[in-house]
Design a protein around this motif. Structure first.
Motif, PDB file in Angstrom:
ATOM      1  N   GLU A 153       0.826  -1.206   0.000  1.00 50.58           N
ATOM      2  CA  GLU A 153       0.000   0.000   0.000  1.00 50.58           C
ATOM      3  C   GLU A 153       0.868   1.267   0.000  1.00 50.58           C
ATOM      4  O   GLU A 153       0.551   2.267  -0.657  1.00 50.58           O
ATOM      5  CB  GLU A 153      -0.926   0.004   1.230  1.00 50.58           C
ATOM      6  N   LYS A 174       2.191   1.800  -3.359  1.00 45.34           N
ATOM      7  CA  LYS A 174       1.110   2.269  -4.237  1.00 45.34           C
ATOM      8  C   LYS A 174       0.839   3.752  -3.996  1.00 45.34           C
ATOM      9  O   LYS A 174       0.680   4.558  -4.929  1.00 45.34           O
ATOM     10  CB  LYS A 174      -0.145   1.447  -3.964  1.00 45.34           C
ATOM     11  N   ILE A 175       0.751   4.122  -2.663  1.00 41.55           N
ATOM     12  CA  ILE A 175       0.476   5.527  -2.318  1.00 41.55           C
ATOM     13  C   ILE A 175       1.615   6.428  -2.814  1.00 41.55           C
ATOM     14  O   ILE A 175       1.380   7.517  -3.374  1.00 41.55           O
ATOM     15  CB  ILE A 175       0.290   5.675  -0.792  1.00 41.55           C
ATOM     16  N   LYS A 197      -9.820   6.352   3.314  1.00 40.00           N
ATOM     17  CA  LYS A 197     -10.409   5.240   2.552  1.00 40.00           C
ATOM     18  C   LYS A 197      -9.370   4.143   2.341  1.00 40.00           C
ATOM     19  O   LYS A 197      -9.628   2.957   2.579  1.00 40.00           O
ATOM     20  CB  LYS A 197     -10.919   5.762   1.216  1.00 40.00           C
ATOM     21  N   ASN A 198      -8.162   4.539   1.938  1.00 36.53           N
ATOM     22  CA  ASN A 198      -7.119   3.542   1.711  1.00 36.53           C
ATOM     23  C   ASN A 198      -6.728   2.830   3.019  1.00 36.53           C
ATOM     24  O   ASN A 198      -6.520   1.614   3.064  1.00 36.53           O
ATOM     25  CB  ASN A 198      -5.886   4.198   1.102  1.00 36.53           C
ATOM     26  N   GLU A 240      -9.620   0.391   4.157  1.00 38.81           N
ATOM     27  CA  GLU A 240      -9.696  -0.826   3.337  1.00 38.81           C
ATOM     28  C   GLU A 240      -8.507  -1.741   3.601  1.00 38.81           C
ATOM     29  O   GLU A 240      -8.659  -2.964   3.711  1.00 38.81           O
ATOM     30  CB  GLU A 240      -9.767  -0.443   1.862  1.00 38.81           C
ATOM     31  N   THR A 241      -7.329  -1.146   3.731  1.00 36.99           N
ATOM     32  CA  THR A 241      -6.119  -1.944   3.967  1.00 36.99           C
ATOM     33  C   THR A 241      -6.185  -2.634   5.337  1.00 36.99           C
ATOM     34  O   THR A 241      -5.906  -3.835   5.478  1.00 36.99           O
ATOM     35  CB  THR A 241      -4.873  -1.055   3.899  1.00 36.99           C
TER      36      THR A 241
END
Length: 558
Positions: free
Chosen positions: A408, A411-412, A458-459, A462-463
């Motif tokens: 993550e 990705k971020i 949100k990220n 969800e993670t």
């Protein structure tokens, strides 16, 4: 307890016998009652003597009139009549003496009849017959005539029974029958003597149902413990003897014997008859006991005839009893030998068993010690295993968290590089076009930050929920049931849940949490306090409980 039971049984037989015959009464119960009565027979004799002594004291008082002495002597005679022969004989003569002093024919005749009666009972037939022959029946009153016929009837009945000569025997039977007829003519049809003769004739004619019917009427007029009951019960046993109903015969012989004992009747036949019957059934011990008691009573009464009758039976039963005793003694000796051998074997066996048990005990102690050591070693291995499994699980969980968050994070970072590159190009274009005012407005606009924070939440949500899918459910189990935290949807967290999600990830410092979530430290603190106030577990250890959520891939439980 036993005495009370026997008393109740006695009352049952006494009052309920006629209404309900002895079909339902067990022989064992009757034998128990008979044995108890035998054990108490001395008390009945003492009571009989006490009653006689009361009359004798009055009789021997000088102030007693001759007439009263006659009646007292007669009463004592009646008490002795079936209790003790010489006592009855003595007071029969005493009554004759008082009657002669009074010079009253009625009393003289009555006392002479009493003397004849006791002689018949004792089997002294010749003297009795001589006394009766001297009496003129025509000079007797109705009452005494009736008694005269009864004594004559009993005399000839016994002469018939014991006579060995057939022709003479027939003569006695004819005389007996004639006197029976005379009695039937002079007594009321419902009297005891009338019913007695009718029953006897029914029995002689083998009309057994009629005999039983008459006997039931006679039994209804008396009760257990009276001499008459003993006589009637004995005569009923004769009917059952002919019918070969042995159990009923024995039951009525027992009842007759009980009544004889209670009434202190020493001149009795039922106990000896019962003993002889039991002898034939091989009940030797009980037969021996009863025949000896019957023989003692006959000797006490001084009835030579009765004693001779029993003496003819006694040796047979005594011999069988002695044989039985010898057999029992022999069996007992064999049993003693067997028991001695078994005892020796048992002692030897116990010795070996003791040695074996001792060896087993020692082996068991060694086994227990070894097992304890093995159990301790096994426990240490289990603990070490659990620690390894925990470590492995923690490492697995940590590695998974690292992998997810690294992914993550990359990705971020990639997204932010793209955004920075895009923003840089956009800024260059705006500068080249000299749109300085518009660019400044875009930079000052706070919506960009809000959008970025929203995207960050949100990220993060969800993670985190991907790693700990049951976090919300497990977290609510740490709170009061009435105050759960409800999320908008299953893929998002509330601010309170995000704070404790970071705690679960190991970020416990409120300053760091505030920076990550874009809130003030005070806000973060207040949220944490608010949640802990709802806790159903220890508040001081609340963060520790949160850290355990998701351990071993299991949900936390209360």
């Amino acid at each position: 307890m036993k005495r009370n039971f026997l008393l109740l049984l006695s009352l049952f037989i006494s009052f309920d016998f006629i209404a309900a015959p002895l079909e339902d009464v067990q022989l064992d119960s009757l034998y128990s009652l008979l044995d108890q009565t035998i054990a108490e027979r001395e008390s009945y004799s003492i009571e009989k003597n006490r009653k006689i002594d009361q009359f004798r004291v009055v009789l021997e008082t000088d102030s007693t009139s001759t007439r009263n002495k006659y009646f007292l002597a007669t009463e004592i005679y009646n008490q002795y009549l079936v209790f003790e022969f010489y006592g009855a004989l003595h007071f029969a003569y005493e009554a004759i003496k008082f009657a002669q002093e009074l010079n009253e024919p009625e009393l003289i005749h009555e006392s002479q009849l009493n003397l004849a009666q006791v002689l018949v009972i004792a089997g002294i037939y010749q003297e009795s017959s001589e006394i009766l022959d001297k009496l003129n029946p025509k000079k007797l009153s109705t009452h005494l005539l009736h008694k005269y016929y009864v004594i004559r009837k009993d005399l000839y009945n016994q002469l018939y029974f014991y006579s060995p000569t057939k022709k003479i025997k027939e003569g006695y039977k004819e005389a007996y029958t004639n006197y029976c007829d005379s009695i039937l003519m002079h007594v009321p049809e419902n009297s005891e003597e009338f019913l007695h003769i009718r029953e006897t004739r029914a029995l002689d004619n083998r009309d057994l149902q009629l005999a039983l019917s008459i006997n039931s009427k006679r039994l209804a007029r008396t009760e257990l413990g009276h001499k008459l009951y003993a006589t009637v019960a004995f005569e009923r046993s004769l009917v059952y003897e002919i019918e070969e109903k042995i159990n009923f015969q024995k039951k009525y012989l027992i009842l007759s014997a009980i009544s004889d004992l209670k009434a202190a009747v020493k001149d009795n036949a039922s106990l000896a008859t019962l003993a002889f019957l039991l002898y034939h059934e091989n009940d030797i011990e009980r037969a021996y006991k009863y025949i000896n008691i019957s023989y003692e009573d006959a000797l006490f009464y001084n009835s030579k005839l009765r004693a001779i009758q029993i003496a003819n039976i006694l040796p047979v039963i005594s011999k069988s009893y002695e044989v039985q005793l010898r057999e029992q003694k022999s069996r007992l000796q064999h049993f003693n030998i067997i028991i001695t051998i078994m005892t020796i074997v048992l002692v030897i066996g116990l010795f070996f068993i003791y040695r074996q048990v001792k060896s087993i005990r020692e082996a068991r102690n060694i086994t227990i010690t070894t097992n304890n050591k093995l159990r301790d070693s096994n426990k240490e291995l289990v603990d070490a295993n659990e620690q390894l499994n925990q470590l492995h699980t923690d490492l697995s969980t940590t590695n998974m968290v690292k992998e997810v968050y690294i992914g993550e994070f990359l990705k971020i970072c990639s997204d932010y590089i793209d955004k920075l590159e895009h923003q840089s190009l956009h800024t260059q274009k705006m500068l080249i076009k000299r749109k300085y005012g518009e660019l400044l407005t875009e930079i000052k606009n706070s919506d960009v930050r809000k959008m970025e924070m929203k995207l960050f939440y949100k990220n993060f949500d969800e993670t985190f929920l991907h790693i700990y899918p049951s976090f919300v459910e497990s977290f609510n189990k740490l709170l009061d049931k009435d105050q759960p935290i409800v999320t908008k949807n299953k893929n998002s967290l509330t601010t309170e849940l995000r704070i404790f999600a970071l705690v679960r990830l190991g970020i416990n410092d409120s300053n760091k949490i505030a920076k990550l979530l874009g809130n003030s430290v005070t806000t973060i603190y207040n949220y944490r306090v608010k949640i802990k106030n709802k806790a159903s577990v220890d508040r001081e250890k609340f963060d520790d409980y949160v850290m355990k959520i998701g351990e071993f891939n299991k949900n936390i439980e209360n």
